[in-house]
Every structure is written in structure tokens, then in C-alpha cells.
Design a protein around this motif. Structure first.
Motif, mmCIF file in Angstrom:
data_model
loop_
_atom_site.group_PDB
_atom_site.id
_atom_site.type_symbol
_atom_site.label_atom_id
_atom_site.label_comp_id
_atom_site.label_asym_id
_atom_site.label_seq_id
_atom_site.Cartn_x
_atom_site.Cartn_y
_atom_site.Cartn_z
ATOM 1 N N LYS A 186 42.505 32.493 -4.854
ATOM 2 C CA LYS A 186 43.702 31.928 -4.790
ATOM 3 C C LYS A 186 43.890 30.666 -4.490
ATOM 4 O O LYS A 186 44.682 29.661 -5.362
ATOM 5 C CB LYS A 186 44.966 32.950 -4.038
ATOM 6 N N LEU A 199 49.157 32.606 -9.624
ATOM 7 C CA LEU A 199 50.394 33.643 -9.697
ATOM 8 C C LEU A 199 49.717 34.975 -9.967
ATOM 9 O O LEU A 199 49.841 36.087 -9.485
ATOM 10 C CB LEU A 199 51.536 33.448 -10.487
ATOM 11 N N THR A 200 49.034 35.095 -10.830
ATOM 12 C CA THR A 200 48.121 36.330 -11.582
ATOM 13 C C THR A 200 47.233 36.641 -10.168
ATOM 14 O O THR A 200 47.241 37.858 -9.755
ATOM 15 C CB THR A 200 47.153 36.147 -12.552
ATOM 16 N N VAL A 202 47.703 36.186 -6.770
ATOM 17 C CA VAL A 202 48.510 36.665 -6.040
ATOM 18 C C VAL A 202 48.955 38.052 -6.082
ATOM 19 O O VAL A 202 49.377 39.025 -5.469
ATOM 20 C CB VAL A 202 50.131 35.668 -5.710
ATOM 21 N N HIS A 203 49.413 38.281 -7.545
ATOM 22 C CA HIS A 203 49.763 39.603 -7.872
ATOM 23 C C HIS A 203 48.572 40.850 -7.617
ATOM 24 O O HIS A 203 48.787 42.105 -7.182
ATOM 25 C CB HIS A 203 50.269 39.752 -9.246
ATOM 26 N N GLU A 215 51.466 36.964 1.505
ATOM 27 C CA GLU A 215 51.118 36.898 0.035
ATOM 28 C C GLU A 215 52.576 36.568 -0.818
ATOM 29 O O GLU A 215 52.596 35.884 -1.616
ATOM 30 C CB GLU A 215 50.516 38.150 -0.359
ATOM 31 N N ILE A 216 53.687 37.028 -0.200
ATOM 32 C CA ILE A 216 55.092 36.978 -0.891
ATOM 33 C C ILE A 216 55.431 35.646 -0.586
ATOM 34 O O ILE A 216 55.873 35.013 -1.664
ATOM 35 C CB ILE A 216 56.162 38.149 -0.262
ATOM 36 N N ASP A 218 53.330 33.138 -0.401
ATOM 37 C CA ASP A 218 52.493 32.120 -1.346
ATOM 38 C C ASP A 218 52.978 32.362 -2.757
ATOM 39 O O ASP A 218 52.887 31.372 -3.397
ATOM 40 C CB ASP A 218 51.074 32.612 -1.288
ATOM 41 N N ARG A 219 53.503 33.705 -3.063
ATOM 42 C CA ARG A 219 53.933 33.839 -4.308
ATOM 43 C C ARG A 219 55.281 32.774 -4.548
ATOM 44 O O ARG A 219 55.498 32.164 -5.712
ATOM 45 C CB ARG A 219 54.231 35.159 -4.628
ATOM 46 N N VAL A 222 54.128 29.332 -5.030
ATOM 47 C CA VAL A 222 53.573 29.118 -6.566
ATOM 48 C C VAL A 222 54.650 29.118 -7.623
ATOM 49 O O VAL A 222 54.851 28.588 -8.417
ATOM 50 C CB VAL A 222 52.635 30.468 -7.002
ATOM 51 N N LEU A 223 55.681 29.856 -7.498
ATOM 52 C CA LEU A 223 56.892 30.112 -8.448
ATOM 53 C C LEU A 223 57.723 28.967 -8.160
ATOM 54 O O LEU A 223 58.312 28.436 -9.197
ATOM 55 C CB LEU A 223 57.764 31.387 -7.821
ATOM 56 N N ASP A 235 61.572 35.256 -2.296
ATOM 57 C CA ASP A 235 60.500 35.515 -1.666
ATOM 58 C C ASP A 235 60.258 34.783 -0.244
ATOM 59 O O ASP A 235 59.965 35.176 0.787
ATOM 60 C CB ASP A 235 59.293 34.978 -2.609
#
Length: 267
Positions: A186, A199-200, A202-203, A215-216, A218-219, A222-223, A235
Motif C-alpha cells: 500500500k 485503493l485496491t 486498502v480494500h 485503514e479507513i 488511509d482509504r 487515497v479517495l 472515511d
């Protein structure tokens, strides 16, 4: 996004290496070509070591891996994803210690040696038990370390803040290995500014640890980089609510307030 191969890792149904091959396939359509080449190489390597046993066989393995197959540590201080994803590490023959450890562990298995990955400070080591003694392999260069050397390294890295104990050197479970690997991946994608791939990843991590606030967060970052501001807001709000005392929460509160303030258009 759903990653079925990550959903049951607590039960360790699939071998760790098989899951990591799947991770590579998620990003590269030509991944299987490099994986097949690697297995062909380590089959030949295993045949060359067939007459050896124990520590002598382990030393032969590391010599073949680092000299004949020419694997080496990544030279960059901050690495990109090509130094972590195993198919690219195979291609470039260069990678981070975690990736090298996983490849060396699989090569050892083909040679009939069982190496256990230990979640060591700094970077992981591989443990080999033989005749009531444990040896530790440094995945950067294949050096074989004995117990006292590992203890000295541990004390240097932790600056004696953590008491040393051999119970810390048990084999890492599958979840620990995969979280460490995916976290490195990541950060590498973020460094590469490959935010869709980040993003992938993180998912993938959220498949292992659903609702993890970090992690949310960090998402959300990225978003935000992908210009999905409203999703990022959701998030960030979740993180601030779950971790109000975290140092980054105050910065996110200020950012959220700025986004919520009315925007004045000057004519």
C-alpha cells in the motif's frame, strides 16, 4: 471489491504463497509467466542440493539464491511496488526483505527445508530448526545468524526498550505475514502515486481487518487523491470518531471544517 482468498486467512486454509501469487495477479495480467519461471528455477536449484542436508543444505540454498539466481536487496531508500510484488521481484531479481523472505522460503520448501518466517523488528527473518538448535537467515543477503547475534540485533533495533524473549521468535501466523506484506505494498503504491492500485490494496487490507479505522483513514486519503471528496469525507469522519485522540485526528478535523465552509466566488 471482494477478495475471497483473503476472507478466511485466520483458518489458514490456503498456503500463504498462493495468496500472495493471487495478489500479484490482481495487478498484473502477465504475472503467471514470472511465477512459472521462478518455479522452474527453484526446481533446478533443489536438484543441485539433493546430496546435502541440514545446515550445509541451507547454506547451499542461500548461496544459490543470492549468487546463482542473483536476488538482492532493493537499492532505493523508498521503494516502489516493483520491489514488493513477487512477480516483479522475480523479474528484476531485486526486492524488499519481506518479498525476498517469501521467495527464499518457497525455494527452501522445494529443497526439502522448512523455514519459518519470524516477524522481527525492522524486517522479517527466516528461522531454521535443526538438531535442537535454531538458525536465522537474513533475507537481505542470506547470512546465517545464531541466537546471540539475533539477540544483539534485537536489542540494537529496540534500544533495550523491549525486553528480549525467545517466545517472540515463533513463526508468524498467516494474517501477520499478509498484513505486513500488504501494508508495505500500500505504501509503495502511494509512493508511486498509483492511487487506483493503492485503493485496491486498502480494500484487501479491509477484507482482513474490516472496519479498521486506520485503514479507513488511509482509504480516505487515497479517495481524496482520486478526487472522490465526499467518499473521503465519510472515511475521515469515521476515523475521527473512532480515534479522537490520535494526532492525525486534529489535522483531519481542520481539513473537514475547511471543506464544510462555504466557498466564496470572487468576480
Amino acid at each position: 471489491m471482494r477478495f475471497s482468498y483473503l476472507e478466511h486467512i485466520a483458518q489458514e486454509i490456503l498456503p500463504t504463497i498462493e495468496i500472495i501469487w493471487e495478489v500479484s495477479r490482481a495487478f498484473h495480467s502477465d504475472s503467471d509467466q514470472y511465477v512459472a519461471d521462478y518455479y522452474q528455477s527453484i526446481r533446478h536449484l533443489a536438484e543441485d542440493l539433493d546430496e546435502l542436508d541440514g545446515v550445509e543444505k541451507l547454506q547451499g540454498l542461500t548461496e544459490q539464491f543470492f549468487f546463482n539466481l542473483s536476488f538482492s536487496d532493493a537499492p532505493e531508500p523508498i521503494v516502489g511496488s516493483q520491489r514488493i510484488l513477487l512477480d516483479r521481484v522475480i523479474s528484476y531479481r531485486t526486492g524488499l526483505p519481506m518479498s525476498l523472505a517469501l521467495l527464499l522460503q518457497e525455494a527452501a520448501a522445494y529443497a526439502g527445508l522448512q523455514l519459518e518466517l519470524v516477524d522481527f523488528p525492522g524486517y522479517p527473518l527466516l528461522r531454521f530448526d535443526y538438531q535442537q538448535q535454531s538458525y536465522f537467515v537474513d533475507p537481505i543477503n542470506g547470512d546465517l545468524l545464531e541466537g546471540y547475534q539475533v539477540q544483539e540485533r534485537f536489542e540494537d533495533l529496540t534500544e533495550n526498550v523491549v525486553d528480549f524473549g525467545w517466545d517472540m521468535f515463533e513463526a508468524a501466523d498467516q494474517k501477520t505475514v499478509l498484513v505486513r506484506y500488504l501494508t508495505e505494498l500500500k505504501h509503495a503504491f502511494i509512493h508511486d502515486r498509483a492511487f487506483a492500485n493503492a485503493l485496491t490494496t486498502v480494500h484487501m487490507l479491509l477484507t482482513i481487518h474490516p472496519d479498521d479505522p486506520y485503514e479507513i483513514r488511509d482509504r480516505g486519503y487515497v479517495l481524496e487523491e482520486l478526487d472522490c471528496q465526499q467518499a473521503a469525507v465519510d472515511d475521515y469522519l469515521y476515523f475521527v470518531e473512532q480515534c479522537p485522540d490520535d494526532p492525525s485526528a486534529q489535522l483531519l478535523r481542520l481539513q473537514l471544517e475547511t471543506w464544510a465552509a462555504p466557498q466564496h466566488i470572487l468576480h
